[in-house]
Design a protein around this motif. Structure first.
Motif, PDB file in Angstrom:
ATOM      1  N   MET A  24       0.849  -1.208   0.000  1.00 49.96           N
ATOM      2  CA  MET A  24       0.000   0.000   0.000  1.00 49.96           C
ATOM      3  C   MET A  24       0.881   1.254   0.000  1.00 49.96           C
ATOM      4  SD  MET A  24      -2.743   1.218   2.868  1.00 49.96           S
ATOM      5  CE  MET A  24      -1.506   1.736   4.009  1.00 49.96           C
ATOM      6  N   ARG A  25       0.570   2.183  -0.890  1.00 54.92           N
ATOM      7  CA  ARG A  25       1.346   3.421  -0.911  1.00 54.92           C
ATOM      8  C   ARG A  25       0.663   4.430   0.001  1.00 54.92           C
ATOM      9  NH1 ARG A  25       3.120   7.935  -1.993  1.00 54.92           N
ATOM     10  NH2 ARG A  25       2.931   9.243  -3.842  1.00 54.92           N
ATOM     11  N   ILE A  26       1.464   5.015   0.896  1.00 57.50           N
ATOM     12  CA  ILE A  26       0.915   6.009   1.824  1.00 57.50           C
ATOM     13  C   ILE A  26       1.247   7.375   1.263  1.00 57.50           C
ATOM     14  CG2 ILE A  26       1.005   6.868   4.192  1.00 57.50           C
ATOM     15  CD1 ILE A  26       2.274   4.054   4.832  1.00 57.50           C
ATOM     16  N   SER A  27       0.257   8.205   1.075  1.00 59.09           N
ATOM     17  CA  SER A  27       0.557   9.524   0.506  1.00 59.09           C
ATOM     18  C   SER A  27       1.229  10.378   1.566  1.00 59.09           C
ATOM     19  CB  SER A  27      -0.720  10.184   0.009  1.00 59.09           C
ATOM     20  OG  SER A  27      -1.366  10.807   1.091  1.00 59.09           O
ATOM     21  N   SER A  28       1.997  11.362   1.110  1.00 59.74           N
ATOM     22  CA  SER A  28       2.785  12.168   2.046  1.00 59.74           C
ATOM     23  C   SER A  28       1.914  12.862   3.084  1.00 59.74           C
ATOM     24  CB  SER A  28       3.612  13.185   1.274  1.00 59.74           C
ATOM     25  OG  SER A  28       2.732  14.010   0.536  1.00 59.74           O
ATOM     26  N   ASP A  29       0.661  13.125   2.708  1.00 57.04           N
ATOM     27  CA  ASP A  29      -0.229  13.796   3.651  1.00 57.04           C
ATOM     28  C   ASP A  29      -0.576  12.911   4.841  1.00 57.04           C
ATOM     29  OD1 ASP A  29      -0.145  15.793   1.869  1.00 57.04           O
ATOM     30  OD2 ASP A  29      -2.047  15.265   0.879  1.00 57.04           O
ATOM     31  N   GLU A  30      -0.337  11.600   4.669  1.00 52.07           N
ATOM     32  CA  GLU A  30      -0.724  10.688   5.750  1.00 52.07           C
ATOM     33  C   GLU A  30       0.365  10.512   6.805  1.00 52.07           C
ATOM     34  OE1 GLU A  30      -2.837   7.034   4.343  1.00 52.07           O
ATOM     35  OE2 GLU A  30      -2.537   7.997   2.416  1.00 52.07           O
ATOM     36  N   TYR A  31       1.561  11.096   6.566  1.00 52.45           N
ATOM     37  CA  TYR A  31       2.641  10.917   7.538  1.00 52.45           C
ATOM     38  C   TYR A  31       2.495  11.912   8.682  1.00 52.45           C
ATOM     39  CZ  TYR A  31       4.582   8.746   3.362  1.00 52.45           C
ATOM     40  OH  TYR A  31       4.766   8.004   2.248  1.00 52.45           O
ATOM     41  N   ALA A  73      11.032   9.607  -1.390  1.00 50.13           N
ATOM     42  CA  ALA A  73      10.925  10.755  -2.314  1.00 50.13           C
ATOM     43  C   ALA A  73       9.957  11.796  -1.750  1.00 50.13           C
ATOM     44  CB  ALA A  73      10.468  10.268  -3.684  1.00 50.13           C
ATOM     45  N   ASP A  74       8.876  11.318  -1.113  1.00 47.79           N
ATOM     46  CA  ASP A  74       7.915  12.256  -0.498  1.00 47.79           C
ATOM     47  C   ASP A  74       8.602  13.063   0.601  1.00 47.79           C
ATOM     48  OD1 ASP A  74       5.875  11.427  -2.102  1.00 47.79           O
ATOM     49  OD2 ASP A  74       4.996  10.035  -0.625  1.00 47.79           O
ATOM     50  N   GLN A  91      12.774  11.036  -9.032  1.00 49.96           N
ATOM     51  CA  GLN A  91      11.516  10.941  -8.262  1.00 49.96           C
ATOM     52  C   GLN A  91      11.295  12.203  -7.412  1.00 49.96           C
ATOM     53  OE1 GLN A  91      12.388   6.984  -6.472  1.00 49.96           O
ATOM     54  NE2 GLN A  91      10.246   6.537  -6.920  1.00 49.96           N
ATOM     55  N   ILE A  92      12.375  12.683  -6.804  1.00 50.81           N
ATOM     56  CA  ILE A  92      12.272  13.860  -5.923  1.00 50.81           C
ATOM     57  C   ILE A  92      11.894  15.089  -6.744  1.00 50.81           C
ATOM     58  CG2 ILE A  92      13.630  15.429  -4.451  1.00 50.81           C
ATOM     59  CD1 ILE A  92      15.326  12.826  -3.742  1.00 50.81           C
ATOM     60  N   GLU A  93      12.590  15.270  -7.860  1.00 50.28           N
ATOM     61  CA  GLU A  93      12.347  16.479  -8.670  1.00 50.28           C
ATOM     62  C   GLU A  93      10.968  16.447  -9.310  1.00 50.28           C
ATOM     63  OE1 GLU A  93      15.781  17.159 -11.178  1.00 50.28           O
ATOM     64  OE2 GLU A  93      17.000  17.710  -9.430  1.00 50.28           O
ATOM     65  N   ARG A  94      10.511  15.226  -9.649  1.00 50.27           N
ATOM     66  CA  ARG A  94       9.148  15.126 -10.224  1.00 50.27           C
ATOM     67  C   ARG A  94       8.126  15.624  -9.199  1.00 50.27           C
ATOM     68  NH1 ARG A  94       6.854  10.079 -10.805  1.00 50.27           N
ATOM     69  NH2 ARG A  94       8.915   9.178 -11.039  1.00 50.27           N
ATOM     70  N   ARG A  95       8.327  15.235  -7.955  1.00 50.61           N
ATOM     71  CA  ARG A  95       7.396  15.670  -6.913  1.00 50.61           C
ATOM     72  C   ARG A  95       7.485  17.180  -6.680  1.00 50.61           C
ATOM     73  NH1 ARG A  95       7.975  10.492  -6.183  1.00 50.61           N
ATOM     74  NH2 ARG A  95       6.571   9.245  -4.877  1.00 50.61           N
ATOM     75  N   LEU A  96       8.719  17.684  -6.687  1.00 52.91           N
ATOM     76  CA  LEU A  96       8.897  19.131  -6.461  1.00 52.91           C
ATOM     77  C   LEU A  96       8.184  19.933  -7.553  1.00 52.91           C
ATOM     78  CD1 LEU A  96      12.636  19.181  -5.324  1.00 52.91           C
ATOM     79  CD2 LEU A  96      10.688  19.928  -3.955  1.00 52.91           C
ATOM     80  N   LYS A  97       8.374  19.465  -8.788  1.00 51.22           N
ATOM     81  CA  LYS A  97       7.725  20.180  -9.909  1.00 51.22           C
ATOM     82  C   LYS A  97       6.219  20.077  -9.792  1.00 51.22           C
ATOM     83  CE  LYS A  97      11.589  19.672 -13.062  1.00 51.22           C
ATOM     84  NZ  LYS A  97      12.194  18.737 -13.984  1.00 51.22           N
TER      85      LYS A  97
END
Lengths: 123, 485
Positions: free
Chosen positions: B1-8, B32-33, B60-66
């Motif tokens: 299960m992928r946990i979205s960054s908002d769930e941390y 990456a999140d 992965q990191i830069e994709r999220r930043l963009k």
């Protein structure tokens, strides 16, 4: 075998094996002496007037070990020249026999013809 | 299960102003999140930001930043964002297998000063994966040294906050425990992996910690129990091997006198008479001797297996003529069967370096099998051939029978200890099921290969390939002693 009959000393603590060895050797014309124990054998032989021409010596004797006896015999000037063929059923015995000074090794169970061939090579 | 960054919500943020954090992670997405949130907050606050990561992680990191609207190109132009390849950066300051402190300070210190751009008050955030790379390469000592160099850098140049990350899977196993502790010790803040980070409330977290404590305790008990069982198994195995050696010796003693008496009787009978009834007695004595040889062979096989397991099998290596060895072994085996004809095809003309008797034992075993599994008689073909290779030369001996063959299902197991192929009617053939196991071990010890090709009902071909002595090489073994116990 006429004239000078060669004498072989057979040392093994298993009576049936001694019986078989003596029979094979006597059938082939050798004179044999058998011993089931070899404690103090080296000392006895150093003092003996009649020495065997060859010794068939079991490695794992009850009492003094065959390798120990071989070492003592090979260290003494009166017995050093007597060829010793060691017998053993133990898997790693050959190297140990050679290290103790034995002139040859016969693995148990032996083949009668191989045994006679090895004995003849020293007599 | 992928946990979205908002769930941390259950995990603290990485420290923004100064400090040295370590983040453990289970999935790259979580990492990456976390990194992108850390860098994004920094860039928004006007901090200088550095990412030293693998190409996949940087992407992965830069994709999220963009995706979050961060203008990376602009930040790069302003000089407040530097992204570097972890392996390439590492290579600039590694000497032998350890990081060089002076070069590290120059490379990384210089990078920090560049993003700080001479503003003493500007915060700098750095994320690095170089320690993790060293860890994954197995260079534990260098990873811990590098962690310490990062800590030293903290005290000597512009203040910065740093986060390193390690995959939790890299610490699996009890032996990693000390190293794991060392990693945690070298960081001010330790961040657990996402399975803990996903817990939102304090109650959930204390519950999870309690469960983890229980799990750790039960795992420790299980490990202790398993160690005890392993030790017991080792002792039993050693006792079994000692027993086999002792039992084989004990069995050989009566067999020695039996064999000697049989041979004496045979010789005496043969010398004394030629009556028909005595010829029958002689024949029986022959059979007795053959059966005794079989018994001796079985005892020998048991001993061989035991010695192989204990690595004490003795070899007597020499250079010998391969074809002669094959021909002699074939003649010995032919003498044992009148129902089979063993034929030879081809020649190698090669010499082989190895234990002559043990390699003859391999061929004996293959021929014995060919005879055993061809109950209808038929011919057995032994084929000799050579395989010239660029770097070495190989000889092959193949033993082909036309017997019952071996199904694919059995082929996978016939080289294992005590595995026997049945006759298809619930019975088994004579033997202990260790001949092929011994044969393969012996061939492999000579750097060769043994395998089978077979079709049920059409027979089997066993192939043995061995390296041979090259005629064009003066000393084929480089002068080394090739002796082994």
């Amino acid at each position: 075998m006429s004239g000078q009959q060669k004498m072989i000393l057979v040392v093994d603590d298993e009576p049936d094996i001694v019986f078989a060895l003596v029979t094979i050797l006597e059938d082939a014309g050798y004179h044999t002496i058998a011993k089931a124990k070899a404690d103090h054998l080296a000392q006895q032989m150093h003092q003996s007037e009649q020495l065997p021409d060859l010794i068939l010596l079991d490695m794992l004797l009850s009492g003094q070990r065959g390798t120990e006896i071989a070492r003592e015999l090979k260290q003494h000037p009166t017995t050093r020249h007597i060829p010793i063929l060691m017998l053993s059923a133990h898997p790693n015995a050959e190297r140990e026999a050679k290290a103790a000074g034995a002139d040859g090794f016969i693995p148990k169970p032996f083949d009668m013809d191989d045994l006679l061939e090895k004995v003849a090579a020293f007599l | 299960m992928r946990i979205s960054s908002d769930e941390y919500t259950g995990i603290e943020e990485w420290h923004a102003s100064s400090g040295h954090d370590v983040q453990f992670y289970e999935s790259d997405d979580f990492l990456a999140d976390r990194v992108s949130a850390f860098i994004q907050a920094g860039l928004e606050a006007g901090d200088g930001c550095i990412v030293i990561a693998t190409p996949a992680h940087r992407e992965q990191i830069e994709r999220r930043l963009k995706a979050k609207g961060t203008h990376l190109a602009a930040a790069r132009l302003r000089g407040t964002y530097i992204a570097q390849d972890a392996a390439e950066t590492l290579a600039t300051f590694m000497r032998e297998r350890s990081p060089d402190p002076r070069r590290f300070a120059e490379v990384i210190g210089g990078m920090i000063q560049r993003v700080a751009q001479g503003y003493p008050a500007r915060s700098v955030r750095a994320y690095g994966e170089m320690v993790s790379l060293l860890w994954q390469e197995g260079n534990r000592a260098a990873a811990i040294t590098l962690e310490e160099l990062w800590n030293d850098l903290h005290d000597s140049i512009h203040p910065f906050s740093l986060c390193c990350a390690y995959p939790m899977a890299g610490f699996a196993g009890e032996e990693e425990q000390q190293a794991f502790l060392a990693i945690c010790e070298s960081h001010e803040h330790v961040m657990p992996a996402e399975s803990y980070a996903a817990l939102a409330t304090a109650t959930e977290r204390t519950r999870a910690i309690t469960l983890l404590q229980q799990r750790a305790s039960s795992l420790q008990a299980e490990i202790a129990e398993r160690k005890k069982v392993e030790e017991r198994l080792r002792q039993l195995e050693a006792r079994k091997d000692a027993f086999i050696v002792m039992a084989s010796h004990e069995l050989k003693t009566p067999v020695t006198s039996l064999k000697a008496f049989t041979q004496i009787l045979k010789r005496r009978m043969a010398q004394q008479t030629d009556h028909q009834s005595d010829l029958k007695t002689l024949l029986m004595l022959d059979r007795m001797e053959a059966q005794l040889e079989r018994l001796i062979g079985l005892v020998g096989e048991l001993l061989d297996v035991s010695k192989m397991e204990s690595h004490i099998l003795t070899y007597r290596d020499s250079i010998f003529d391969f074809d002669t060895m094959v021909r002699e072994t074939m003649a010995d085996m032919q003498a044992l069967s009148t129902r089979h004809t063993i034929c030879l095809e081809g020649e190698t003309g090669a010499q082989v370096y190895g234990d002559h008797d043990r390699l003859a034992q391999v061929l004996t075993s293959l021929l014995d099998n060919a005879i055993k599994y061809s109950p209808e008689g038929q011919s057995i073909l032994v084929r000799l051939s050579t395989h010239p290779e660029p770097d070495s030369s190989l000889v092959e001996v193949a033993v082909q029978d036309h017997g019952m063959g071996i199904s694919e299902q059995h082929q996978a197991y016939i080289f294992e200890r005590f595995y026997q192929v049945g006759d298809g009617q619930g019975g088994t053939y004579a033997g202990l099921g260790i001949g092929l196991y011994i044969a393969r071990q012996l061939v492999e010890r000579h750097n060769g290969r043994l395998w089978v090709e077979s079709q049920p009902g059409e027979g089997s071909t066993f192939h043995v390939i061995l390296p041979c002595v090259r005629q064009d090489v003066a000393d084929p073994f480089g002068g080394s002693q090739y002796e082994e116990d």
